[in-house]
Motif scaffolding. Structure first.
Motif, mmCIF file in Angstrom:
data_model
loop_
_atom_site.group_PDB
_atom_site.id
_atom_site.type_symbol
_atom_site.label_atom_id
_atom_site.label_comp_id
_atom_site.label_asym_id
_atom_site.label_seq_id
_atom_site.Cartn_x
_atom_site.Cartn_y
_atom_site.Cartn_z
ATOM 1 N N ILE A 63 2.879 2.118 -10.068
ATOM 2 C CA ILE A 63 1.679 2.199 -9.239
ATOM 3 C C ILE A 63 0.529 1.571 -10.003
ATOM 4 O O ILE A 63 0.175 2.023 -11.101
ATOM 5 C CB ILE A 63 1.354 3.659 -8.882
ATOM 6 N N ASN A 73 0.845 -1.186 0.000
ATOM 7 C CA ASN A 73 0.000 0.000 0.000
ATOM 8 C C ASN A 73 0.885 1.242 0.000
ATOM 9 O O ASN A 73 1.835 1.342 0.779
ATOM 10 C CB ASN A 73 -0.898 0.018 1.237
ATOM 11 N N GLU A 115 -2.016 7.861 -4.034
ATOM 12 C CA GLU A 115 -2.341 6.658 -3.270
ATOM 13 C C GLU A 115 -2.556 5.500 -4.230
ATOM 14 O O GLU A 115 -2.790 5.688 -5.422
ATOM 15 C CB GLU A 115 -3.585 6.883 -2.413
ATOM 16 N N GLY A 116 -2.466 4.287 -3.699
ATOM 17 C CA GLY A 116 -2.696 3.110 -4.517
ATOM 18 C C GLY A 116 -1.796 1.964 -4.101
ATOM 19 O O GLY A 116 -1.240 1.938 -2.997
ATOM 20 N N GLU A 161 -10.887 -0.503 -9.736
ATOM 21 C CA GLU A 161 -9.907 0.406 -9.152
ATOM 22 C C GLU A 161 -9.183 -0.267 -7.993
ATOM 23 O O GLU A 161 -9.793 -0.965 -7.167
ATOM 24 C CB GLU A 161 -10.609 1.675 -8.658
ATOM 25 N N LEU A 162 -7.874 -0.044 -7.927
ATOM 26 C CA LEU A 162 -7.056 -0.637 -6.881
ATOM 27 C C LEU A 162 -6.626 0.456 -5.910
ATOM 28 O O LEU A 162 -5.851 1.353 -6.252
ATOM 29 C CB LEU A 162 -5.813 -1.310 -7.485
ATOM 30 N N VAL A 163 -7.120 0.381 -4.684
ATOM 31 C CA VAL A 163 -6.751 1.340 -3.643
ATOM 32 C C VAL A 163 -5.820 0.702 -2.630
ATOM 33 O O VAL A 163 -4.854 1.316 -2.182
ATOM 34 C CB VAL A 163 -8.013 1.895 -2.942
ATOM 35 N N VAL A 175 -3.038 0.992 -10.991
ATOM 36 C CA VAL A 175 -4.232 1.835 -10.933
ATOM 37 C C VAL A 175 -5.502 0.996 -10.932
ATOM 38 O O VAL A 175 -6.410 1.202 -10.114
ATOM 39 C CB VAL A 175 -4.250 2.816 -12.120
ATOM 40 N N SER A 176 -5.588 0.042 -11.846
ATOM 41 C CA SER A 176 -6.790 -0.798 -11.922
ATOM 42 C C SER A 176 -6.438 -2.135 -12.551
ATOM 43 O O SER A 176 -5.449 -2.258 -13.290
ATOM 44 C CB SER A 176 -7.898 -0.121 -12.735
ATOM 45 N N ASP A 189 -7.618 -5.126 -2.422
ATOM 46 C CA ASP A 189 -8.387 -4.991 -3.662
ATOM 47 C C ASP A 189 -7.723 -5.792 -4.779
ATOM 48 O O ASP A 189 -8.407 -6.450 -5.586
ATOM 49 C CB ASP A 189 -8.487 -3.524 -4.074
#
Length: 488
Positions: free
Chosen positions: A445, A406, A422-423, A453-455, A447-448, A459
């Motif tokens: 990073i 993270n 963030e991500g 969406e990847l936070v 993103v998806s 996820d």
């Protein structure tokens, strides 16, 4: 006929002795001394003062400047002649030879630089790029004694490394650190180092500029610029004031041919002091984080805000978990100074913060809605929120072999990324893995994945478990957004 006309040699002799005094008198008459020259910075008052030497300063400072030798062993695989054949390259790509090369070869690479003793117990500051990757680091004192050195701290953000040698109970000569605020453009300085491996070379010049930014990718630098000659091997050496203190650590030059062109840069002693303090504390690098970002105020921005002249940093982002937000700094504020020191661009702002330590309190002068105000901020380290949750990815997917985490402000600063993003970030790539095959890189990073969406790492794991048979990955690399399509 006068005696001066009859004896031209006597005329030349008189002129030679009178000319310095005449020039000095003209200068003093044109510019009042009390108004233009500070008491501690006076013009020479006599021919004897003109002949003064830098030798006393050099004798005092040079024993604290050392040679540094660093060596590292590099193992490389020699490419096989078969896979270098153009036929194989055409069908299998240029990287095939590196993947299936011939015999491994080991060789030793050496680097040479300078360093400065800043503590009598053998604490030495130098540039990180001088010792980076070194397996064996040797420090040679001016008296030709040599000692093995250990690295106390290596900071990629400032390009500084702190070393220590063991000389028993012997107290070594060292340099006291100056304050950047004391330096003025035009001050005389000496550069002491070991250019091209030559021991103890000294050059002189002036301070050409202070607070020079925009000359390096390093994010915490506000350099001292000097025209004192700095050459290869001077890296890590001393830029010394005429009272024998360390003004900065020589680190880079602007040059078309590789030699000195009169434009050299030194890392100010203010930043050196902060990094040395972290090294001696023994708990790693602890850098405070303001939690605000912005841009330099341009002429257009200044005009739109009815400012008399363009100066300061316009705050464009305030992190909700940073010290700035806790103290009431807002978007749209213009930061003009920190503790009375002018701030003109984001790099200067970062430098001013980097010279402090977590827990320090600073007064920030801002312009808000056209009104000057002052904000008191207690600096803190960047938060590790959310926790990194380092996770190794396996299975049959394009991320197998990658270790992810993270992205928090603390981790972003460690990786040299934007702390406001963030991500899920890629931390490591295993050799010969699927992630490596698809050329994922450390610092990417995510993103998806498959339009989800990847936070957080959770996820990502949830989407990988779905195993939809094909993968559509979007990732951020620097300022670019990349797309990866993979079918099972």
């Amino acid at each position: 006929m006068s005696s001066l006309t009859q004896h031209p040699a006597s005329l030349r002799q008189v002129v030679r002795h009178l000319l310095p005094a005449m020039l000095l008198a003209a200068a003093l008459q044109a510019v009042p001394l009390a108004a233009s020259v500070a008491a501690e910075r006076q013009l020479p008052q006599s021919q004897g003062q003109v002949l003064l030497s830098f030798a006393p300063v050099v004798k005092s400072a040079s024993p604290a400047v050392v040679n540094i030798y660093a060596s590292r062993r590099v193992v490389r695989r020699a490419p096989s002649a078969l896979f270098n054949d153009p036929f194989f390259k055409r069908f299998f790509g240029p990287d095939l030879g590196r993947a299936f090369g011939g015999q491994t070869q080991e060789r030793v690479e050496n680097s040479l630089g300078s360093g400065v003793i800043v503590d009598p117990d053998g604490v030495i500051v130098t540039n990180r790029h001088v010792v980076e990757g070194g397996d064996d680091i040797t420090v040679a004192l001016p008296d030709r004694r040599e000692f093995e050195a250990r690295v106390l701290l290596s900071d990629p953000h400032s390009d500084l490394a702190i070393l220590q040698i063991d000389t028993g109970d012997e107290a070594l000569p060292h340099l006291e650190l100056a304050e950047m605020a004391e330096l003025e453009v035009g001050d005389l300085v000496l550069a002491i180092g070991n250019p091209f491996g030559l021991r103890q070379s000294v050059t002189s010049g002036i301070v050409s500029a202070v607070g020079r930014t925009g000359v390096s990718r390093l994010d915490t630098h506000s350099f001292i610029q000097t025209d004192a000659a700095i050459n290869p091997g001077n890296s890590g050496g001393a830029l010394v004031t005429l009272d024998g203190r360390l003004a900065g650590v020589n680190t880079l030059i602007f040059s078309e041919g590789g030699g000195s062109d009169g434009i050299g840069f030194a890392i100010p002693a203010d930043l050196v002091r902060a990094v040395v303090a972290d090294a001696l504390a023994g708990d790693g690098l602890r850098r405070p984080w303001l939690g605000a970002a912005g841009q330099a105020v341009t002429s257009d921005i200044a005009r739109s805000l009815d400012m008399g002249r363009p100066h300061g940093v316009l705050v464009s982002n305030v992190h909700p978990r940073g010290a700035a937000a806790d103290s009431g700094l807002q978007r749209g504020d213009i930061i003009t100074a920190i503790d009375g020191r002018t701030v003109d661009d984001p790099q200067a702002l970062k430098f001013q913060i980097a010279t402090r330590r977590p827990g320090d309190e600073v007064d920030i002068e801002v312009r808000r809605d056209g009104t000057p105000t002052r904000i008191h901020i207690r600096l803190a380290e960047a938060p590790e929120d959310p926790p990194s949750d380092r996770t190794a990815i396996d299975g049959r997917n394009p991320l197998a072999g990658a270790t992810v985490g993270n992205l928090s402000p603390a981790l972003a600063l460690e990786l040299g990324l934007d702390p406001f993003v963030e991500g899920v970030v890629v931390l490591e790539i295993a050799r010969d893995s699927r992630a490596g095959y698809y050329r994922l890189q450390r610092g990417d990073i995510l993103v998806s994945l498959n339009e989800q969406e990847l936070v957080l790492v959770d996820d990502l794991l949830q989407e990988l478990e779905a195993d939809r048979g094909s993968w559509h990955l979007r990732l951020r690399r620097g300022t670019r957004i990349l797309n990866l399509e993979v079918r099972s």
